[in-house]
Scaffold this active site. Sequence first.
Site, PDB file in Angstrom:
ATOM      1  N   CYS A  55      10.954   5.605  17.869  1.00  0.00           N
ATOM      2  CA  CYS A  55      10.476   4.223  17.701  1.00  0.00           C
ATOM      3  C   CYS A  55      10.954   3.607  16.394  1.00  0.00           C
ATOM      4  CB  CYS A  55       8.961   4.155  17.806  1.00  0.00           C
ATOM      5  SG  CYS A  55       8.131   5.052  16.489  1.00  0.00           S
ATOM      6  N   ARG A 102      -0.146   2.272  16.777  1.00  0.00           N
ATOM      7  CA  ARG A 102      -0.125   3.141  15.595  1.00  0.00           C
ATOM      8  C   ARG A 102      -1.263   2.737  14.672  1.00  0.00           C
ATOM      9  NH1 ARG A 102       4.721   2.884  11.483  1.00  0.00           N
ATOM     10  NH2 ARG A 102       3.650   1.057  10.678  1.00  0.00           N
ATOM     11  N   ARG A 108       2.658  -1.817  15.188  1.00  0.00           N
ATOM     12  CA  ARG A 108       2.306  -1.516  13.784  1.00  0.00           C
ATOM     13  C   ARG A 108       1.088  -2.361  13.452  1.00  0.00           C
ATOM     14  NH1 ARG A 108       8.387  -1.867  13.370  1.00  0.00           N
ATOM     15  NH2 ARG A 108       9.114  -0.061  12.184  1.00  0.00           N
ATOM     16  N   ARG A 166      57.955 -11.163  25.054  1.00  0.00           N
ATOM     17  CA  ARG A 166      56.522 -11.235  24.731  1.00  0.00           C
ATOM     18  C   ARG A 166      55.994  -9.830  24.433  1.00  0.00           C
ATOM     19  NH1 ARG A 166      56.803 -15.182  28.711  1.00  0.00           N
ATOM     20  NH2 ARG A 166      55.660 -17.065  28.209  1.00  0.00           N
ATOM     21  N   HIS A 201      11.133  -4.713   4.577  1.00  0.00           N
ATOM     22  CA  HIS A 201      10.120  -5.594   5.148  1.00  0.00           C
ATOM     23  C   HIS A 201      10.747  -6.822   5.817  1.00  0.00           C
ATOM     24  CE1 HIS A 201       7.173  -8.938   4.697  1.00  0.00           C
ATOM     25  NE2 HIS A 201       6.339  -8.021   5.164  1.00  0.00           N
ATOM     26  N   GLU A 243       7.680  11.635  11.201  1.00  0.00           N
ATOM     27  CA  GLU A 243       8.416  10.836  10.208  1.00  0.00           C
ATOM     28  C   GLU A 243       8.744  11.651   8.974  1.00  0.00           C
ATOM     29  OE1 GLU A 243       6.802   6.542  10.133  1.00  0.00           O
ATOM     30  OE2 GLU A 243       5.066   7.842  10.348  1.00  0.00           O
ATOM     31  N   GLY A 277       9.661   8.563  14.111  1.00  0.00           N
ATOM     32  CA  GLY A 277       9.832   7.356  13.293  1.00  0.00           C
ATOM     33  C   GLY A 277      11.066   7.569  12.426  1.00  0.00           C
ATOM     34  N   THR A 278      12.203   7.171  12.973  1.00  0.00           N
ATOM     35  CA  THR A 278      13.464   7.543  12.316  1.00  0.00           C
ATOM     36  C   THR A 278      13.734   6.758  11.033  1.00  0.00           C
ATOM     37  OG1 THR A 278      14.507   6.099  13.924  1.00  0.00           O
ATOM     38  CG2 THR A 278      14.650   8.462  14.340  1.00  0.00           C
ATOM     39  N   ASN A 279      12.940   5.710  10.776  1.00  0.00           N
ATOM     40  CA  ASN A 279      13.136   5.003   9.495  1.00  0.00           C
ATOM     41  C   ASN A 279      12.676   5.906   8.357  1.00  0.00           C
ATOM     42  OD1 ASN A 279      13.751   2.835  11.126  1.00  0.00           O
ATOM     43  ND2 ASN A 279      11.708   1.957  10.982  1.00  0.00           N
ATOM     44  N   ASP A 280      11.422   6.322   8.436  1.00  0.00           N
ATOM     45  CA  ASP A 280      10.919   7.202   7.378  1.00  0.00           C
ATOM     46  C   ASP A 280      11.599   8.558   7.432  1.00  0.00           C
ATOM     47  OD1 ASP A 280       8.989   5.979   5.623  1.00  0.00           O
ATOM     48  OD2 ASP A 280       7.817   5.584   7.423  1.00  0.00           O
TER      49      ASP A 280
HETATM   50  C1  PEP Z   1       9.545   4.633  11.120  1.00  0.00           C
HETATM   51  O1  PEP Z   1       9.297   5.076  10.005  1.00  0.00           O
HETATM   52  O2  PEP Z   1      10.566   4.920  11.765  1.00  0.00           O
HETATM   53  C2  PEP Z   1       8.610   3.701  11.737  1.00  0.00           C
HETATM   54  C3  PEP Z   1       8.818   3.275  12.966  1.00  0.00           C
HETATM   55  O3  PEP Z   1       7.574   3.256  10.998  1.00  0.00           O
HETATM   56  P1  PEP Z   1       7.694   2.128   9.867  1.00  0.00           P
HETATM   57  O4  PEP Z   1       9.027   1.498   9.960  1.00  0.00           O
HETATM   58  O5  PEP Z   1       6.598   1.160  10.134  1.00  0.00           O
HETATM   59  O6  PEP Z   1       7.475   2.902   8.608  1.00  0.00           O
HETATM   60 MG    MG Z   2       7.294   4.918   9.267  1.00  0.00          MG
END
Ligand code: PEP
Ligand code: MG
Length: 851
Positions: A803, A590, A534, A79, A427, A717, A738-741
């Site tokens: 966030c 926010r 938001r 095995r 979105h 951001e 805001g780590t997305n932007d």
């Molecule tokens: C971001 O930009 O990380 C954030 C939390 O804001 P949003 O996603 O609404 O632009």
């Molecule tokens: Mg943002």
Amino acid sequence: MQQSRSYQDVTLITPTAPMSPSVHGGRAKCLQRLIRLDMPVPTTVALSFSAVAKIARGQIPDMATLLAPFGDAPLLSVRPSSQSPDWGGPGAILNIGMNDAKLAELTKRAGFEAATALYVRSVQSYAIHVARLDPEAFDFDKLSNGDLLKATLSAYAEEADEPFPQSPVQQLSDVLRAMARAWDGTSARILREAKGAPKDAGLGLVVQDMALGVGAPESGSGVIQYVSSDSGQSQITGRYLSQIQGRDALNDIEGALYLTADARGASLEELCPPLFQKLVGYGDLCRTRLREEMEVEFTIENNDLRILDAVRVQRSARAGVRIATALAEDGVISRQDAIMRVHSNALSEMLHRQVDPTATRDILGRGIAASPGAATGRIVFTSSEAQASAARMEPCVLIRRETSPEDIRGMHAAQAVLTMRGGITSHAAVIGRGLGLPCVVGASELTVDTQKGVLKTPDGRTFRAGDEITVDGTTGQVLLGAPKMLEAALDDAFKTLLSWADTYRDIGIRANADTPADAQTARNFAAEGIGLCRTEHMFFADDRLNVMQEMIFAETPEDRRQSLDRLLPIQRADFKALFTIMQGRSVCIRLFDMPLHEFLPYDKAGQRNLAAQLNLPLSDLSHRVAALSEYNPMLGMRGVRQGITVPEIYEMQARAIFEATVDAAAVGITIVPEIMIPLISAMKEVEIVRAAIDSVAAAVQAERRTAFEYRLGVMVETPRAALRAQDIVEHAEFLSFGTNDLTQMTYGLSRDDAGRFMSQYVQKGVYAEDPFHTLDIEGVGELLSIGAARGRAGRPDVMLSVCGEHGGHESTIAFCRSQGFDYVSCSPFRVPAARLAAAQLAIVESGYRKR
Ligand code: PEP
Ligand code: MG
């Protein structure tokens, strides 16, 4: 691989033989543990990773040494024993050493029929898996056992150009070589690497004396486990078949016995009560001494019980949590062990329905797994169809090229959402996660014609509205029809484990919650507060969107004032609801950050609706839409830029927050609201907005004759906000990244469009991961470190957090802990996984060692 001097290439497994999972593999080590527990394990020899690597290169170990423990004329099994059982390995080969002489001996012991059947199976298995002969050459219909053996042996001789080898030494050498080489094969390598095995993962092998399982009086093989793989509850399951050998044979359900006494038929418990009791005892031993729920493979040979193997019980996410907590509650493992044993992603799985891992998947296409869980429904292409479908109580899947705020009602009505465009922060993805709605975005290999109502798959299949599909937001797959699902399961064990995790965790976990419903979910998952509300999302629901659009389209200050007067009570009620649900926990709101393009109706139908609502000619409205359109809306009139140019908007929001604070205090809920300004890039922006908000606070305090506290902070951001954090904190008590932007702006990569090429970028290794999904520690992370250090230089007690959508991921939490951040905030459904991951990181840092 380094090998300690005391480890041998070939080792007879005894209670004291030097043996390690990293040298001999997990199976060998486990067998040693079973032997130490005095279980009746047949004689077993372990071959180390290095021995097997040598075999693959043609160096067979000294066979006399290897075979010595098995006596003359052995009958053996081999095995695989990889370091982790999850990495797999070649299938077991049984009955090595079977030959004409052995046939004669076995015929005396077990009878002619059993012995010839065993010989036939051995030759077939050897022919297919070792000599690699064509399986079809061994397909014989309706022959008696004796004839079948003759036919099988002559087929072997014909196909292999030599007779079936009679020498056990040759058979064993060939088996070892075949298994060692199979481990080196490309597909085996790819498979195990996909399961986390390192490139140089080794294979060990265990050679074991066969326990026959055939012969008189009671002989057979079985597997037994002591908990349910689905729920983790105590329950004996498994199967036992008389006159059978090998785990594979057990797949044949016909003739299987129940293990425990059962009214429906014969059981092992009744057939062999003492052996059954022994097996139950072995289960307890495994649990308490191996500190794990094991599945035990056993053979009965002439009423004699043999334990061949034991492996960790396969388990669903839910069962994994229950098993870990039950072991800790019984004092078998520590609470730390229990926390460390559950993978944080498994918790996310438990919160959503999932496609049953055993279900067959007909994959129509793939996209980005944007919101976990799976759901089945009939295809709809518009939000109004989704709502109509919901009204008919028909589950539907909303398919859009991409979603906009106008789709929010359709998303609420749908069971799942699929978009062709967009990335992990688009979105559809953000809203899907917020609603706990399975969502796949950026499925660009699928094409959709919303006008004609047709979805086309890359393999040329077409689907229309009403066809049933399944969206698997956990894997990013789109599946045909309705595969079997596993229901979400939140049970006491889940809550217990997380309450233990909270005692070790040393970083705050908050939730991104935009509506009272989200806040309730956040509370249910014990988020410590809301890290990001938001506020513009509060207007995606019902007919609130209209009020928002009226405000955006207002041409005169007077018109805008009227819209804002309508928005104020709505916002106040929402904030009071959030404060009430959160019961004094932190709530960070926010101020509006409306990328205008998300609110503008671009299609004629949407424009017609809005024109009617605003009582404007369609042409006027179209002009205004054109006037408000921007080339780069994500870099345009967003966030604080609206707050500076149209200050009444933020003033209305600040008033709503403060009035809600006073109203909440009146019913005994004390809250210190946190107000956050989005998209800051210059200190002056903060100064101006702060002055306006402070004066609204003073006005509300005077009007309501009461005092309240509040905190004002900034979303970091833009790269500039991180670089200028030291001045910015002069007016800001907290910085929330805001780590997305920030990712979008650091890479110069559109978060809405990157989905189109991201998978190629990742496949080609340009990026190790999608940076919108996994925080880019090297680049964006450096901006976080710089921002944090400069923020602290200006204000030593500045509160720091993340966030963006990255917040709930283990790697982000690890980074934020290392930088001394106060909390991370993530979608409510991610909160449990984040709580667990944070605890695991703290436990590892405290020097935890797995026992
Ligand atoms: C971001 O930009 O990380 C954030 C939390 O804001 P949003 O996603 O609404 O632009
Ligand atoms: Mg943002």
